[in-house]
Design a protein around this motif. Structure first.
Motif, PDB file in Angstrom:
ATOM      1  N   GLN A  33      -9.394   4.345  -3.342  1.00  0.00           N
ATOM      2  CA  GLN A  33      -8.907   4.451  -1.969  1.00  0.00           C
ATOM      3  C   GLN A  33      -7.443   4.067  -1.877  1.00  0.00           C
ATOM      4  N   LEU A  34      -7.061   2.981  -2.553  1.00  0.00           N
ATOM      5  CA  LEU A  34      -5.664   2.560  -2.538  1.00  0.00           C
ATOM      6  C   LEU A  34      -4.784   3.585  -3.240  1.00  0.00           C
ATOM      7  N   GLY A  35      -5.225   4.084  -4.374  1.00  0.00           N
ATOM      8  CA  GLY A  35      -4.448   5.090  -5.091  1.00  0.00           C
ATOM      9  C   GLY A  35      -4.240   6.343  -4.251  1.00  0.00           C
ATOM     10  N   GLY A  36      -5.296   6.777  -3.548  1.00  0.00           N
ATOM     11  CA  GLY A  36      -5.171   7.948  -2.688  1.00  0.00           C
ATOM     12  C   GLY A  36      -4.207   7.704  -1.543  1.00  0.00           C
ATOM     13  N   ALA A  37      -4.279   6.516  -0.939  1.00  0.00           N
ATOM     14  CA  ALA A  37      -3.357   6.185   0.151  1.00  0.00           C
ATOM     15  C   ALA A  37      -1.911   6.183  -0.350  1.00  0.00           C
ATOM     16  N   LEU A  38      -1.689   5.635  -1.540  1.00  0.00           N
ATOM     17  CA  LEU A  38      -0.331   5.612  -2.094  1.00  0.00           C
ATOM     18  C   LEU A  38       0.177   7.019  -2.371  1.00  0.00           C
ATOM     19  N   TRP A  39      -0.696   7.885  -2.825  1.00  0.00           N
ATOM     20  CA  TRP A  39      -0.301   9.285  -3.066  1.00  0.00           C
ATOM     21  C   TRP A  39       0.110   9.941  -1.752  1.00  0.00           C
ATOM     22  N   ARG A  40      -0.695   9.735  -0.708  1.00  0.00           N
ATOM     23  CA  ARG A  40      -0.364  10.277   0.606  1.00  0.00           C
ATOM     24  C   ARG A  40       0.983   9.730   1.103  1.00  0.00           C
ATOM     25  N   ILE A  41       1.196   8.432   0.936  1.00  0.00           N
ATOM     26  CA  ILE A  41       2.438   7.810   1.391  1.00  0.00           C
ATOM     27  C   ILE A  41       3.624   8.361   0.613  1.00  0.00           C
ATOM     28  N   ALA A  42       3.461   8.500  -0.699  1.00  0.00           N
ATOM     29  CA  ALA A  42       4.552   9.011  -1.541  1.00  0.00           C
ATOM     30  C   ALA A  42       4.982  10.400  -1.077  1.00  0.00           C
ATOM     31  N   VAL A  43       4.010  11.265  -0.820  1.00  0.00           N
ATOM     32  CA  VAL A  43       4.327  12.639  -0.424  1.00  0.00           C
ATOM     33  C   VAL A  43       4.938  12.675   0.974  1.00  0.00           C
ATOM     34  N   ASP A  74       7.133   1.432   5.018  1.00  0.00           N
ATOM     35  CA  ASP A  74       6.783   0.040   4.761  1.00  0.00           C
ATOM     36  C   ASP A  74       5.515  -0.381   5.495  1.00  0.00           C
ATOM     37  N   GLU A  75       5.353   0.105   6.710  1.00  0.00           N
ATOM     38  CA  GLU A  75       4.153  -0.240   7.462  1.00  0.00           C
ATOM     39  C   GLU A  75       2.916   0.364   6.808  1.00  0.00           C
ATOM     40  N   ALA A  76       3.030   1.602   6.354  1.00  0.00           N
ATOM     41  CA  ALA A  76       1.894   2.242   5.692  1.00  0.00           C
ATOM     42  C   ALA A  76       1.544   1.534   4.390  1.00  0.00           C
ATOM     43  N   LEU A  77       2.568   1.163   3.627  1.00  0.00           N
ATOM     44  CA  LEU A  77       2.311   0.438   2.379  1.00  0.00           C
ATOM     45  C   LEU A  77       1.608  -0.877   2.643  1.00  0.00           C
ATOM     46  N   GLN A  78       2.065  -1.598   3.649  1.00  0.00           N
ATOM     47  CA  GLN A  78       1.456  -2.891   3.937  1.00  0.00           C
ATOM     48  C   GLN A  78       0.019  -2.731   4.398  1.00  0.00           C
ATOM     49  N   THR A  79      -0.235  -1.709   5.202  1.00  0.00           N
ATOM     50  CA  THR A  79      -1.601  -1.449   5.649  1.00  0.00           C
ATOM     51  C   THR A  79      -2.515  -1.130   4.468  1.00  0.00           C
ATOM     52  N   ALA A  80      -2.015  -0.301   3.539  1.00  0.00           N
ATOM     53  CA  ALA A  80      -2.815   0.077   2.372  1.00  0.00           C
ATOM     54  C   ALA A  80      -3.112  -1.129   1.492  1.00  0.00           C
ATOM     55  N   PRO A  85      -6.460  -6.748  -0.959  1.00  0.00           N
ATOM     56  CA  PRO A  85      -5.532  -7.879  -1.107  1.00  0.00           C
ATOM     57  C   PRO A  85      -5.341  -8.391  -2.535  1.00  0.00           C
ATOM     58  N   ARG A  86      -5.934  -7.721  -3.506  1.00  0.00           N
ATOM     59  CA  ARG A  86      -5.652  -8.104  -4.894  1.00  0.00           C
ATOM     60  C   ARG A  86      -4.260  -7.667  -5.320  1.00  0.00           C
ATOM     61  N   TYR A  87      -3.618  -6.818  -4.495  1.00  0.00           N
ATOM     62  CA  TYR A  87      -2.368  -6.178  -4.892  1.00  0.00           C
ATOM     63  C   TYR A  87      -1.186  -6.626  -4.033  1.00  0.00           C
ATOM     64  N   GLU A  88       0.004  -6.376  -4.581  1.00  0.00           N
ATOM     65  CA  GLU A  88       1.257  -6.651  -3.883  1.00  0.00           C
ATOM     66  C   GLU A  88       2.225  -5.518  -4.182  1.00  0.00           C
ATOM     67  N   TRP A  89       2.997  -5.103  -3.200  1.00  0.00           N
ATOM     68  CA  TRP A  89       3.981  -4.052  -3.426  1.00  0.00           C
ATOM     69  C   TRP A  89       5.392  -4.611  -3.346  1.00  0.00           C
ATOM     70  N   ARG A  90       6.266  -4.033  -4.156  1.00  0.00           N
ATOM     71  CA  ARG A  90       7.667  -4.411  -4.168  1.00  0.00           C
ATOM     72  C   ARG A  90       8.518  -3.161  -4.317  1.00  0.00           C
ATOM     73  N   ALA A  91       9.669  -3.177  -3.673  1.00  0.00           N
ATOM     74  CA  ALA A  91      10.645  -2.101  -3.849  1.00  0.00           C
ATOM     75  C   ALA A  91      11.513  -2.434  -5.048  1.00  0.00           C
ATOM     76  N   GLY A  93      14.621  -0.700  -6.722  1.00  0.00           N
ATOM     77  CA  GLY A  93      15.564   0.406  -6.602  1.00  0.00           C
ATOM     78  C   GLY A  93      15.015   1.436  -5.636  1.00  0.00           C
ATOM     79  N   ASP A  94      14.961   2.696  -6.056  1.00  0.00           N
ATOM     80  CA  ASP A  94      14.439   3.768  -5.213  1.00  0.00           C
ATOM     81  C   ASP A  94      12.922   3.879  -5.283  1.00  0.00           C
ATOM     82  N   PHE A  95      12.302   3.051  -6.094  1.00  0.00           N
ATOM     83  CA  PHE A  95      10.852   3.103  -6.292  1.00  0.00           C
ATOM     84  C   PHE A  95      10.150   2.015  -5.494  1.00  0.00           C
ATOM     85  N   VAL A  96       8.883   2.262  -5.236  1.00  0.00           N
ATOM     86  CA  VAL A  96       7.960   1.223  -4.801  1.00  0.00           C
ATOM     87  C   VAL A  96       6.915   1.087  -5.891  1.00  0.00           C
ATOM     88  N   VAL A  97       6.632  -0.138  -6.296  1.00  0.00           N
ATOM     89  CA  VAL A  97       5.622  -0.380  -7.330  1.00  0.00           C
ATOM     90  C   VAL A  97       4.570  -1.324  -6.762  1.00  0.00           C
TER      91      VAL A  97
END
Length: 225
Positions: A33-43, A74-80, A85-91, A93-97
């Protein structure tokens, strides 16, 4: 351990296979589910994203991924991430990981392995993924020759495997990479004989995939097409 690495280097295979969603544990389905949300956000936000998952994720076609509400990146990433909550996102450069919270400073995490003076010239993305696979197991990087795929070229003077995946994603004109290393898979998990997975996804499909196992016979995971 050295014996294990030798076996892996000999038996690993690359499988650029488009697969359907497969059943899984609660943890695996949450990572899907998280991977799919990230794919949607990326596109939707034109952001390249990297996702180090705890589990092997199943992603093949964006059209099979549920819609995800996106007001801002950023709002979508935080929601995802808040939903897992096992995960954390960071920017970066031009990437989000997006990574497991403990992975960022874990010296034993293979995706934190230092990389220096790496240069890739006219190699296919799957060939580079295979080279990274071997680097994780043997600490030696060499592009594996692959006949298919648009050639990519890039370099990483100093960084980690995460930085190489970022540069590969950018050079291959893809939008998302996923990677997972699970050295002790359990019988109830997907493909319990396999321990490493790395994938590139473009705006619609899986663009490249490598999966590997440490024990012979090394058979490709059975997938629904």
């Amino acid at each position: 351990m050295r014996h294990l690495i030798r076996i892996v280097a000999l038996c690993c295979g690359v499988h650029a296979i488009v697969s359907a969603q497969a059943p899984g544990t609660a943890s695996e389905l949450a990572d899907d589910q998280l991977g799919g949300a990230l794919w949607r956000i990326a596109v939707a936000t034109h952001t390249r994203i990297g996702f180090e998952s705890i589990e092997f994720v199943q992603l093949s076609r964006l059209q099979n991924v549920p819609e995800f509400p996106i007001s801002s990146r950023d709002e979508a990433l935080q929601t995802a991430v808040d939903a897992n909550p096992r995960y954390e996102w960071r920017a970066i450069g031009d990437f989000v990981v997006v990574r497991p919270k403990k992975a960022w400073n874990d010296s034993a995490d293979p995706f934190n392995r230092p990389v220096r003076n790496l240069r890739v010239e006219n190699a296919t993305p799957t060939g580079v993924l295979s080279g990274l696979r071997d680097f994780i197991y043997t600490n030696r990087f060499a592009v594996v020759s692959r006949a298919q795929g648009t050639p990519v070229s890039f370099e990483v003077q100093s960084g980690t495997v995460v930085d190489v995946l970022n540069r590969l994603t950018e050079s291959a004109a893809t939008v998302l990479w996923t990677a997972s290393y699970r050295p002790n898979p359990q019988p109830g998990q997907r493909y319990p004989g396999w321990d490493l997975q790395m994938r590139l996804l473009d705006p619609t499909l899986t663009h490249g995939l490598t999966e590997s196992c440490p024990h012979l016979p090394c058979r490709a995971p059975l997938r629904e097409r």
